[in-house]
Design an enzyme around this catalytic site. Structure first.
Site, PDB file in Angstrom:
ATOM      1  N   SER A  98     -20.029   5.232  -5.387  1.00  0.00           N
ATOM      2  CA  SER A  98     -19.207   5.735  -4.372  1.00  0.00           C
ATOM      3  C   SER A  98     -19.418   6.853  -3.637  1.00  0.00           C
ATOM      4  CB  SER A  98     -17.685   5.680  -5.471  1.00  0.00           C
ATOM      5  OG  SER A  98     -16.755   5.609  -4.119  1.00  0.00           O
ATOM      6  N   ASP A 222     -14.130  -5.393  -3.280  1.00  0.00           N
ATOM      7  CA  ASP A 222     -14.075  -3.767  -3.122  1.00  0.00           C
ATOM      8  C   ASP A 222     -12.992  -3.427  -2.140  1.00  0.00           C
ATOM      9  OD1 ASP A 222     -14.212  -1.012  -3.147  1.00  0.00           O
ATOM     10  OD2 ASP A 222     -16.327  -1.108  -3.459  1.00  0.00           O
ATOM     11  N   HIS A 250     -14.134  -2.073  -6.705  1.00  0.00           N
ATOM     12  CA  HIS A 250     -15.011  -0.932  -6.427  1.00  0.00           C
ATOM     13  C   HIS A 250     -15.691  -0.624  -7.801  1.00  0.00           C
ATOM     14  CE1 HIS A 250     -16.010   2.635  -4.622  1.00  0.00           C
ATOM     15  NE2 HIS A 250     -15.336   3.321  -5.165  1.00  0.00           N
TER      16      HIS A 250
END
Length: 270
Positions: A98, A222, A250
């Site tokens: 991320s 996600d 995610h």
């Protein structure tokens, strides 16, 4: 083994270094708003297979110092460079999830991949998390502004809501509480500052500067970093491979942790 690395005169970054005598080194950079402990289920297994696993808490998060400034991608990449220099790391796999993926990408571009032989990106925030005039992918800017507003008004409530969209598979109440506590270890100002960076910065030109084999793992469900961003990274990073995770949101490193570990190990090699 945990210790601190000085990255600025008054700023120290926490580093967890597991199996220092391992054959190959993986340096993990966590996502927002957690810390290196998000990779617990990698640290449980990969050292058994002979890997040295290093996790850093980025500034403002986990056990690291929490200065007022320094939450732009350049400075965060500089922090990673300090860790790589201090630990004298070379031929490593740099792995980022991320926001950590964005930091890893900026590091590769800013330092020409110094010390890194392979790159692994997990739901990376790149090339832009938000939609822009010539970029119709990603989140609406308003969504990020709401996260920032939530951070400033009721950070625990914001964190709980964020945890609810983070995972795809069912997670237990106990696990949800654990994730929540990781977020609380961060500073509020750092939590907001990183989200502001997603609005203020992009990584379009960085992707083309990556010149090492790159693995992209992205969950198709996600809700934080849409799967299209993984496809764009795959298109723009030469010598990259995208592996869609069909049962992940995610957090592929937890949603499908066994497959995740297998793919990472296959990519790095023995």
């Amino acid at each position: 083994m945990g210790y601190y690395v000085k990255v600025e005169p008054n700023v120290k970054i926490y580093v967890e270094d597991l199996n220092p005598e391992g054959n190959k080194t993986i340096l993990f950079i966590h996502g927002w708003p957690g810390n290196y402990r998000l990779f617990e289920y990698q640290f449980d297994q990969l050292p058994k297979m002979g890997y040295r696993c290093i996790g850093i808490d980025t500034r403002g998060f986990g056990n690291s110092d929490k200065p007022w400034n320094g939450y732009n991608f350049d400075r965060l990449a500089d922090d990673v460079k300090c860790v790589i220099d201090t630990l004298k790391l070379h031929e490593i796999t740099l792995a980022g999830h991320s926001n950590g993926g964005a930091i890893a990408i900026r590091y590769m571009a800013r330092y020409n991949g110094y010390g890194v032989s392979k790159l692994a990106l997990f739901a990376a925030v790149a090339p832009s998390l938000i939609k822009r005039p010539n970029f119709p992918y990603g989140l609406d800017k308003e969504t990020v502004l709401q996260l920032i507003q939530g951070t400033y008004t009721d950070r625990p409530k914001m964190l709980q809501g964020f945890g609810d969209i983070f995972f795809y598979q069912h997670i237990t109440k106990a696990f949800s509480d654990w994730f929540f506590q990781l977020g609380l270890q961060a500073a509020g100002w750092a939590t907001a500052a990183i989200a502001n960076t997603w609005i203020n910065e992009v990584l379009f030109s960085d992707l083309g500067k990556i010149n090492v084999p790159t693995l992209i793992i992205h969950g198709i469900h996600d809700k934080v970093v849409p799967f299209e961003l993984g496809e764009i990274q795959n298109k723009d990073i030469k010598n990259s491979k995208l592996i869609p995770f069909n049962y992940s949101g995610h957090a592929a490193f937890y949603d499908q942790k066994d497959k995740f570990n297998e793919e990472l190990v296959r990519f790095i090699g023995p």
